[in-house]
Design an enzyme around this catalytic site. Structure first.
Site, mmCIF file in Angstrom:
data_model
loop_
_atom_site.group_PDB
_atom_site.id
_atom_site.type_symbol
_atom_site.label_atom_id
_atom_site.label_comp_id
_atom_site.label_asym_id
_atom_site.label_seq_id
_atom_site.Cartn_x
_atom_site.Cartn_y
_atom_site.Cartn_z
ATOM 1 N N LYS A 192 0.834 -1.215 0.000
ATOM 2 C CA LYS A 192 0.000 0.000 0.000
ATOM 3 C C LYS A 192 0.864 1.258 0.000
ATOM 4 C CE LYS A 192 -3.117 0.511 3.455
ATOM 5 N NZ LYS A 192 -3.089 1.763 4.212
ATOM 6 N N SER A 193 1.888 1.287 0.839
ATOM 7 C CA SER A 193 2.737 2.491 0.921
ATOM 8 C C SER A 193 3.391 2.779 -0.430
ATOM 9 C CB SER A 193 3.836 2.283 1.960
ATOM 10 O OG SER A 193 3.281 2.195 3.243
ATOM 11 N N GLY A 248 -5.043 7.799 5.614
ATOM 12 C CA GLY A 248 -4.116 8.751 6.223
ATOM 13 C C GLY A 248 -2.932 9.009 5.310
ATOM 14 N N ASP A 255 1.983 -1.325 11.788
ATOM 15 C CA ASP A 255 0.638 -1.770 11.416
ATOM 16 C C ASP A 255 0.383 -3.228 11.794
ATOM 17 O OD1 ASP A 255 0.058 0.716 10.412
ATOM 18 O OD2 ASP A 255 0.693 0.225 8.378
#
Ligand code: S3P
Length: 440
Positions: free
Chosen positions: A23-24, A95, A322
């Protein structure tokens, strides 16, 4: 509408799977593609709601985003070349998307409204606005308490700064570095402990001038040279270790399991979970370690293992931030106490994950407590009762962590809502089921 789901104690898990793209890295590839000249081709982009919100945001700012031949192509507008969007940018639950894009908008002479869902609207934005305001971003919000929705005004006359991160946040570091691309001179971010470094790795890959200086005791100063030019690149996004974590955990607690998760990102700033699992006695092997597009990747073979409780030191938190909800669930299956220290940042994630994790474990019959607002202690007893309904509080990782726990518990565990799983891992239940997990 809430979508509850129940995980039942499962037989052994087996097989080979590939988890979706990180995702990052997916957010960053879209953003840098939009700021580059020419076309960026992204293979393996994570097609989940969070990343799609960033894709829509860069498209609203004038980048062209298209699917072509199984990849996503972004035609960029060059650093400083984006245009004011016709409507508010809605980042949903993300975020990362919202904070990184504040750094991008800061460098453009435009006014933009940022908004998001109920969870994102509760999360602190002052941590990004403070350094960006020092560079020249304007906002009417009270920085100390700023939350979305927010209206900001960027400028093409940003000032470079030197910024000491007050919280160990890759999102804040990345927002400042992305803004720094637009400022004349050198913008430096000093991190007290290493936080994920995908932004600087990818900026180098796109042709920016970056330097990293070791400041001792884990601290680093990362500098970007401004008035930068980025050039479109080809990116293959590796599998997300934060998604792989659930499959790894499920295999460790389901007796007789033996699985391989292929093509997982092994960047050291993301590898705290694997390191901790090995200390707990987990049987995890890295097969075929290789390098792809500037990031280390490998296949992970995981076998069911007897685990023991451990102390997880605070300086490891950024490298597994996470993964704490699922680690805490695993710790319940270990023998002995697991102490997870330095977790204050967990309180400002998609939910207050410290409280949500402790409450879910307690509901499942596990002895778990929070101390001093940043310490989570789980008493492992080798087995977990389960048989509970867990509240997920709009948090995808709480939902996935407790479904994972349910696969190893004595009685089924129900989570009250799985709809948020689509923000990061839409195929979670499908891939788990492929390995042999049982949901109903
Ligand atoms: C992320 C950084 C982390 C992490 C988040 C993704 C990123 O947040 O929790 O899921 O892509 O930079 P912080 O940097 O705020 O700790």
């Amino acid at each position: 509408m809430k979508q509850p789901l129940t995980a039942s104690p499962s037989a052994r898990l087996s097989g080979r799977i590939r988890v979706p793209g990180d995702k990052s890295i997916s957010h960053r590839a879209l953003i840098m593609g939009a700021l580059a000249t020419g076309t960026t081709r992204i293979a393996g982009l994570l097609e989940a709601e969070d990343v799609m919100a960033t894709a829509q945001a860069v498209a609203a700012l004038g980048a062209e985003v298209e699917r072509s031949n199984g990849a996503v192509a972004v035609k960029g507008q060059g650093v400083g070349g984006l245009r004011e969007p016709p409507a508010a940018l809605d980042f949903g639950n993300s975020g990362t998307g919202s904070r990184l894009m504040l750094g991008v908008v800061a460098g453009h002479d435009m006014q933009v409204e940022f908004t998001g869902d109920a969870s994102l609207r509760r999360r602190p934005m002052g941590r990004v606005l403070a350094p960006l305001a020092a560079m020249g971003l304007q906002t009417d919000a009270d920085e100390d308490h700023a939350t979305l929705p927010l209206v900001v005004r960027g400028t093409c006359d940003l000032l470079p700064i030197v910024y000491d991160l007050p919280v160990p946040s890759a999102q804040v570091k990345s927002a400042v570095l992305l803004a720094g691309l637009h400022a004349p001179g050198r913008t430096t971010v000093v991190e007290p402990v290493a936080v994920r470094d995908h932004t600087e790795r990818m900026l180098i890959y796109f042709g920016a001038e970056i330097s990293v200086e070791d400041r001792g005791a884990g601290a680093r100063a990362v500098t970007v040279c401004g008035d930068a030019e980025l050039h479109g690149a080809s990116i293959a996004v590796p599998g997300d270790p934060s998604s792989a974590a659930f499959m790894i955990a499920a295999s460790l607690i389901s007796p007789g399991s033996d699985i391989v998760v292929e093509n997982v990102l092994l960047n050291p700033t993301r590898s705290g979970f694997i390191q901790t699992l090995r200390e707990m006695g987990a049987r995890i092997e890295v097969l075929d370690r290789r390098d792809e597009g500037g990031e280390p990747v490998g296949d992970l073979r995981v076998r069911a293992s007897a685990l023991k409780g451990v102390r997880v030191p605070p300086d490891r938190a950024p490298a597994m931030i996470d993964e704490y909800p699922v680690l805490a669930c695993l710790a319940a299956f270990a023998e002995g106490e697991t102490r997870m220290e330095g977790l204050a940042e967990l309180k400002v994630k998609e939910s207050d994950r410290l409280a949500a994790t402790a409450a879910g474990l307690t509901a499942c019959g596990v002895s778990a407590r929070v101390e001093d607002n940043d310490l989570l202690i789980v008493e492992g007893r080798g087995e977990v009762k389960g048989g509970a309904l867990v509240k997920t509080l709009m948090d995808h990782r709480i939902a996935m962590a407790f479904l994972t726990l349910g696969l190893g518990a004595r009685a089924p565990v129900t989570v009250d809502d799985t709809s948020m799983i689509a923000t990061s891992f839409p195929d979670f239940t499908k891939l788990m089921t492929k390995l042999g997990a049982q949901f109903a």
